[in-house]
Design a protein around this motif. Sequence first.
Motif, PDB file in Angstrom:
ATOM      1  N   GLY A 137      48.871  36.858  40.109  1.00 18.45           N
ATOM      2  CA  GLY A 137      47.523  36.307  40.001  1.00 18.45           C
ATOM      3  C   GLY A 137      46.474  37.266  40.527  1.00 18.45           C
ATOM      4  N   ALA A 138      46.772  37.924  41.632  1.00 24.99           N
ATOM      5  CA  ALA A 138      45.838  38.893  42.195  1.00 24.99           C
ATOM      6  C   ALA A 138      45.654  40.084  41.264  1.00 24.99           C
ATOM      7  CB  ALA A 138      46.326  39.366  43.566  1.00 24.99           C
ATOM      8  N   ARG A 139      46.760  40.558  40.722  1.00 24.44           N
ATOM      9  CA  ARG A 139      46.694  41.682  39.787  1.00 24.44           C
ATOM     10  C   ARG A 139      45.858  41.307  38.557  1.00 24.44           C
ATOM     11  NH1 ARG A 139      49.913  46.064  38.863  1.00 24.44           N
ATOM     12  NH2 ARG A 139      51.398  45.334  40.443  1.00 24.44           N
ATOM     13  N   GLU A 140      46.090  40.119  38.043  1.00 17.46           N
ATOM     14  CA  GLU A 140      45.348  39.667  36.860  1.00 17.46           C
ATOM     15  C   GLU A 140      43.846  39.641  37.136  1.00 17.46           C
ATOM     16  OE1 GLU A 140      45.071  35.714  33.947  1.00 17.46           O
ATOM     17  OE2 GLU A 140      46.626  35.860  35.496  1.00 17.46           O
ATOM     18  N   TRP A 141      43.461  39.109  38.312  1.00 16.47           N
ATOM     19  CA  TRP A 141      42.040  39.038  38.636  1.00 16.47           C
ATOM     20  C   TRP A 141      41.453  40.442  38.810  1.00 16.47           C
ATOM     21  CZ3 TRP A 141      38.476  40.603  42.202  1.00 16.47           C
ATOM     22  CH2 TRP A 141      37.225  39.987  42.140  1.00 16.47           C
ATOM     23  N   LEU A 142      42.157  41.309  39.517  1.00 17.63           N
ATOM     24  CA  LEU A 142      41.662  42.659  39.755  1.00 17.63           C
ATOM     25  C   LEU A 142      41.530  43.439  38.454  1.00 17.63           C
ATOM     26  CD1 LEU A 142      43.667  43.545  42.977  1.00 17.63           C
ATOM     27  CD2 LEU A 142      41.169  43.366  42.814  1.00 17.63           C
TER      28      LEU A 142
END
Length: 347
Positions: A194-199
């Motif tokens: 999820g963090a990777r997707e947002w970044l």
Amino acid sequence: MSLRHRIGAGLTAATLVAVLAACSDSGSGDTTPDASNGEALTLYSGRSENLVGPLVEQLEGTLGFPIDVVYGGTPEITGKLVEEGAASPADVVFSQDAGALGLLDRSGLLEQLPASVTNQVPENYRAEDGTWVATSARARVLVYNDDKVQPQDLPSGIDGLLDPKWKGQVGFAPTNASFQSFVTGLRVSRGEDGAREWLEAFKANEPVAFEGNGPLMEGVDTGQVTLGLTNHYYWYGLADEKGADNLAVQLHFFDAGDPGALVNIAGAAVLATTDQREQAEQFVAALLSPESQTYFADETAEYPVVEGTETQTDLRPLSEIGTSDIELAELASLAETQALLQELEFI
């Protein structure tokens, strides 16, 4: 007056990741002053000299012993301590960030503080094992240029920043410890994927990187960008410098529960390497004194963490702003955050 100097920029993000992966089994110190003579306390400060230097000088006089300060960014200071390990000459660390303190604790580099010190602050503002204590708190905010956008049109959370209408209009400071703590919190709340997707989506919207939060605030105020991710107290510093009525940049708080609504802390801890434990504990305790807590509120516009602190700064109470659901102890995975930001070429 005691020796004060800054560490160099040699401990880059890449170096820090490598050092943290090796934990604390490494080596010797380098250019840091040796405080083993029992006279001077050696403080490693990840807080900038312009913010806390006057307070350190004040405490030096109050406590009655000299304090040698090594200043640097919190990631650099943290990496330096891990690299030095048992050979570090440091007695106390003063960090901008709970995650860095948690990492040092996890690496076995901190001593337990007396309960008389840690019990002065709420439980969520101290380590569960008593190894570090908050000295002040700060809120993550979105700042905006009110000549370019109105409050009702601002996003209520970080996902709103991914809207194409903000393409090239959001400033951030990727090398700053506070942004990296935000990313760590994002990883905690949404998981690695999820963090990777947002970044990745954030990067695709072409945010504008600044060297620090001060330049970021100036960039929003002058209209270089419309929005900026930063900490609340930078607005107060600019308002003090230019006058609040002369600013185009204003504060906006994200909704409660959003990862962007993180309330982080600055804090202090005694290093396991100290041979001056009594003085080190006195210094940490002094950061929680009424005088120090008032200093943080009035001079740096941070939230005091000791109840009953008097302040003349018009801070919006923490009870009135939304906060994220992230426990500060969960911010210790700094190395993983650094690795992710490097992989995505943010740093």
